[in-house]
Design an enzyme around this catalytic site. Structure first.
Site, PDB file in Angstrom:
ATOM      1  N   ASP A 155       0.834  -1.193   0.000  1.00 54.43           N
ATOM      2  CA  ASP A 155       0.000   0.000   0.000  1.00 54.43           C
ATOM      3  C   ASP A 155       0.876   1.254   0.000  1.00 54.43           C
ATOM      4  O   ASP A 155       1.896   1.305   0.697  1.00 54.43           O
ATOM      5  CB  ASP A 155      -0.851  -0.025   1.282  1.00 54.43           C
ATOM      6  CG  ASP A 155      -1.865   1.099   1.337  1.00 54.43           C
ATOM      7  OD1 ASP A 155      -2.679   1.200   0.411  1.00 54.43           O
ATOM      8  OD2 ASP A 155      -1.845   1.865   2.324  1.00 54.43           O
ATOM      9  N   GLU A 181       1.448   0.314  -4.781  1.00 55.93           N
ATOM     10  CA  GLU A 181       0.502   1.341  -5.226  1.00 55.93           C
ATOM     11  C   GLU A 181       1.218   2.688  -5.281  1.00 55.93           C
ATOM     12  O   GLU A 181       1.465   3.296  -4.236  1.00 55.93           O
ATOM     13  CB  GLU A 181      -0.666   1.416  -4.233  1.00 55.93           C
ATOM     14  CG  GLU A 181      -1.659   2.501  -4.588  1.00 55.93           C
ATOM     15  CD  GLU A 181      -2.380   3.094  -3.392  1.00 55.93           C
ATOM     16  OE1 GLU A 181      -3.464   3.642  -3.573  1.00 55.93           O
ATOM     17  OE2 GLU A 181      -1.843   3.014  -2.258  1.00 55.93           O
ATOM     18  N   ASP A 188     -10.505   2.269  -4.923  1.00 52.35           N
ATOM     19  CA  ASP A 188     -10.311   3.698  -4.672  1.00 52.35           C
ATOM     20  C   ASP A 188     -10.873   4.579  -5.786  1.00 52.35           C
ATOM     21  O   ASP A 188     -10.652   5.789  -5.781  1.00 52.35           O
ATOM     22  CB  ASP A 188      -8.811   4.002  -4.492  1.00 52.35           C
ATOM     23  CG  ASP A 188      -8.251   3.383  -3.218  1.00 52.35           C
ATOM     24  OD1 ASP A 188      -8.997   3.292  -2.218  1.00 52.35           O
ATOM     25  OD2 ASP A 188      -7.079   2.971  -3.231  1.00 52.35           O
TER      26      ASP A 188
HETATM   27  C1  NOJ Z   1      -4.376   3.348  -0.641  1.00 56.80           C
HETATM   28  C2  NOJ Z   1      -5.427   2.336  -0.485  1.00 56.80           C
HETATM   29  O1  NOJ Z   1      -5.662   1.674  -1.667  1.00 56.80           O
HETATM   30  C3  NOJ Z   1      -6.590   3.075   0.075  1.00 56.80           C
HETATM   31  O2  NOJ Z   1      -7.760   2.357  -0.034  1.00 56.80           O
HETATM   32  C4  NOJ Z   1      -6.209   3.381   1.499  1.00 56.80           C
HETATM   33  O3  NOJ Z   1      -7.226   4.083   2.138  1.00 56.80           O
HETATM   34  C5  NOJ Z   1      -4.955   4.233   1.511  1.00 56.80           C
HETATM   35  N1  NOJ Z   1      -3.940   3.727   0.646  1.00 56.80           N
HETATM   36  C6  NOJ Z   1      -4.377   4.333   2.894  1.00 56.80           C
HETATM   37  O4  NOJ Z   1      -3.938   3.080   3.323  1.00 56.80           O
END
Ligand code: NOJ
Ligand code: NOJ
Length: 714
Positions: free
Chosen positions: A251, A279, A351
């Protein structure tokens, strides 16, 4: 004597049958996988006993009307749907963070209770969340899920979020536990386990220092350079490896300490076979930090989710932009990413709004699915896509992009499409390993070819809803012959015929590509020369195992060379070889496979590290004055320090300067080694200025973290 060896042989044979792995590839080669992303809470409620556990009661909403509450999905639920997933052609699942999360509700702006059902507010990275497993936070349900997945040929990836713990201003105030023992929290942080900076905002999102060291959405920002945090997080990752996970979706890699993550990846790979992707959110290849993103992906051992391509996919299939949007991202990224076939491609995720909320058109969804399943990169399908799942409240953004999975229908067109193209990915190596070249394009039509040696797949997509196109002048590397659509007309494709031409350009007889159609035509060659398509990890010190995957290795063990040095082979199959990184001078090596008939493969690059990596914070005070666009970099005597490179893409950096003219950054460097290093200025126009004097020297500790500060030598 003979009897003895016969008995040994029988024992070995039985062992081979009993322990034969179901899946043929290892985690390190993910290029032929199809990933399926699951929000555990929203997939399937396999056990009602964990819906409202006592230590965190009141976070569950049985009516499923509060979209920010737990709804009951759990690890047992995923396990119960394993044959549905296997039938879909899914070969790996990425599950939302399974670790023990925030135990309280926190009211949102409107005073509504919100729970961490998504898993991104960890409180204990070494235990399993009670809503997903059991009220003692043990691993039983997690282990059961992993073994059910593995026996269905499905790998397990966990979402791992070591950037932060829980919210710093409410609830548990960041409190972090090590398998039940409190380590500390954000509000009384005498140990310095957290960074105490403001939230990232405004221009800070593009600032290299702020994105890494400021706070992401009030989430307690863990200080990974603290030796206790460093070892805690690495031990947690290793615990998941011990429990059988095959990979990690990391993440917020853009917001974690970039240099530290090289050592995280190295720690994971040193323990065992894995696949890592992160990500790194960015809209397109013009993003101010795009260059940092590909440098990170090329060197850290962590691949990335392909956000620039995601934007183009949504624009083209969702908003009817021209296919040139996709084509140009593929070609730009192709020139920048060394390991582009490892980028994880996707249409939507948790997201952003689901594709059907963007454009409620199943044809377009099918076309987008066919594109990610046959295009460059590893496809990741968001749960429910195959059931046309969507809720369009507020445009379908978070949390409305996370509905409960309701249907598990195996006969939808989307389900069949994923299943068929997943089989193609496994059967034809051109999809996972091959080049991607555009063969014919207009605003509505994209025809591209995947090619790995003589293995070829040609894909044609017409996204126009009403107009068919006559396709003339199309050339392909498919050999002369007639080809039927691999999907048997599922999305309108029909046959094509190819005649022979020259120079890899065989003419396809003019044909009509009807409105909203996808055609897929393929060929696998019968060559016998070994062909390498993948190596993973792409870097490691002596002793680390790496996996070479491809075709025609043969069933009899041959040899693998790193440059001219022969490596120890641990396992050998016609498509996958595991070798131990040899003890050779650190640097980049060309790895080749020679089969038992002495045929030699193509080569693939591997970086031999000097030793396991330790994250060190390097600071240079009072550095050479800089103008806008000039940066200070670190360079030095080993491959980890770029072997004295002086270019932007090769040297270590750019460094960060919250206290100009002092600069710092974390770099992961070889344990126990005495390294030589210097700082350089790379000006905006590329001019390099070295600091004067002799090299700095530093002996890297053999464990933990380290700090070294010097003055720029004038
Ligand atoms: C990115 C994640 O994909 C998202 O869903 C999350 O809220 C944030 N990072 C914080 O962890
Ligand atoms: C590379 C290194 O030897 C370093 O110490 C030296 O300063 C530069 N070359 C410039 O000559």
């Amino acid at each position: 004597m003979q009897k003895f060896s016969l008995r040994l042989y029988v024992v070995a044979l039985i062992a081979a049958i009993v322990f034969a792995p179901i899946s043929t590839t290892t985690a390190a080669d993910f290029k032929r996988e199809v990933i399926y992303q699951i929000i555990t809470d929203r997939f399937f409620d396999g056990s009602s006993t964990n819906n409202n556990p006592s230590q965190s009661s009141g976070l569950y909403d049985s009516t499923k009307t509060n979209w920010r509450a737990y709804w009951g999905g759990d690890l047992a639920g995923i396990q119960q749907k394993m044959s549905y997933l296997a039938g879909l052609g899914v070969t790996a699942i990425w599950i939302s963070p399974p670790v023990d999360n925030l135990n309280t509700n926190i009211p949102d702006g409107g005073g509504n209770p919100t729970a961490s059902y998504h898993g991104y507010q960890a409180r204990d990275f070494k235990r399993i969340e009670e809503h997903f497993g059991n009220s003692s936070n043990t691993w039983t349900e997690f282990d059961n899920l992993v073994s059910a997945a593995h026996s269905n040929g499905i790998k397990v990836i966990i979402d791992f979020a070591p950037n932060h713990s829980t919210q710093n201003n409410a609830g548990e105030f960041g409190a972090l536990y090590d398998n039940g023992t409190l380590l500390g929290n954000y509000s009384s942080d005498s140990n310095g386990y957290f960074h105490h900076n403001a939230n990232i905002s405004g221009g800070g999102w593009d600032d290299r220092y702020q994105v890494q060291y400021y706070t992401l959405f009030d989430l307690s920002d863990i200080n990974q350079e603290h030796a206790t945090m460093d070892s805690y997080l690495k031990a947690a990752a290793q615990l998941f490896q011990q429990h059988g996970v095959d990979g990690f979706r990391i993440d917020a890699v853009k917001h974690l300490n970039w240099g530290w993550q090289y050592s995280l990846a190295n720690s994971i790979y040193s323990y065992g076979d894995s696949f890592l992707f992160g990500e790194w959110y960015q809209g397109n290849t013009s993003d101010p930090l795009y260059r940092d993103s590909y440098k990170f992906a090329n060197k850290s051992g962590i691949s990335l989710l392909d956000f620039p391509l995601n934007t183009a996919i949504r624009n083209v299939f969702g908003s009817n932009a021209n296919f040139s949007d996709i084509d140009s991202v593929i070609s730009t990224e192709g020139g920048n990413f060394t390991w582009k076939e490892d980028l994880v491609t996707f249409i939507d995720n948790h997201d952003m709004s689901r594709f059907l909320s963007l454009n409620n058109n199943n044809n377009r969804l099918h076309e987008a699915l066919a594109f990610v399943l046959t295009g460059r990169g590893i496809p990741c399908i968001y749960y429910g896509t195959e059931q046309y799942l969507h809720n369009d409240t507020s445009g379908g953004t978070d949390p409305y992009n996370r509905p409960m999975m309701v249907n598990f229908n195996t006969s939808t067109t989307a389900y069949q499409l994923v299943s068929t193209l997943s089989a193609l990915r496994r059967n034809n190596p051109a999809i996972g390993y091959g080049s991607m070249g555009q063969r014919w394009i207009n605003n509505d039509v994209y025809i591209y070819e995947r090619k790995f040696f003589g293995n070829v797949v040609l894909i044609a997509i017409n996204k126009n809803e009403t107009t068919g196109y006559s396709i003339s002048g199309l050339n392909t590397s498919l050999p002369a012959g007639s080809y039927s659509d691999y999907m048997s007309g599922l999305v309108g494709g029909s046959s094509i015929s190819v005649s022979s031409g020259s120079g890899g350009n065989n003419p396809v007889t003019t044909f009509t590509l009807p409105a909203h159609t996808v055609g897929v035509w393929q060929f696998t060659e019968g060559a016998s020369t070994p062909q390498i398509g993948s190596i993973g990890p792409t870097a490691g010190q002596s002793g680390v195992k790496t996996v070479i995957a491809g075709k025609n290795f043969g069933s009899t063990t041959g040899t693998v060379k790193f440059g001219t040095t022969t490596a120890t082979v641990n396992s050998w199959s016609p498509t996958s070889i595991t070798v131990t990184t040899p003890s050779v001078t650190n640097g980049n090596y060309s790895v080749t496979v020679t089969n038992s008939s002495s045929q030699v493969s193509n080569s693939i690059q591997y970086t031999v590290l000097t030793a396991k990596l330790i994250p060190i914070t390097f600071t240079v005070n009072n550095a050479s004055p800089t103008q806008v666009g000039d940066y200070i970099f670190l360079t030095g005597s080993t491959v980890e320090l770029s072997n004295w490179a002086t270019t932007w893409d090769a040297a270590v950096g750019p460094m960060l300067t919250p206290n100009y003219p002092n600069w710092f950054l974390v770099a992961s460097v070889p344990a126990g080694q005495t390294i030589q290093f210097k700082f350089i200025k790379i000006a905006a126009n590329g001019t390099v200025t070295w600091e004067a004097g002799s090299n700095h020297s530093y002996t890297v500790p053999t464990s933990g973290t380290g700090f070294v500060t010097v003055n720029w030598q004038y």
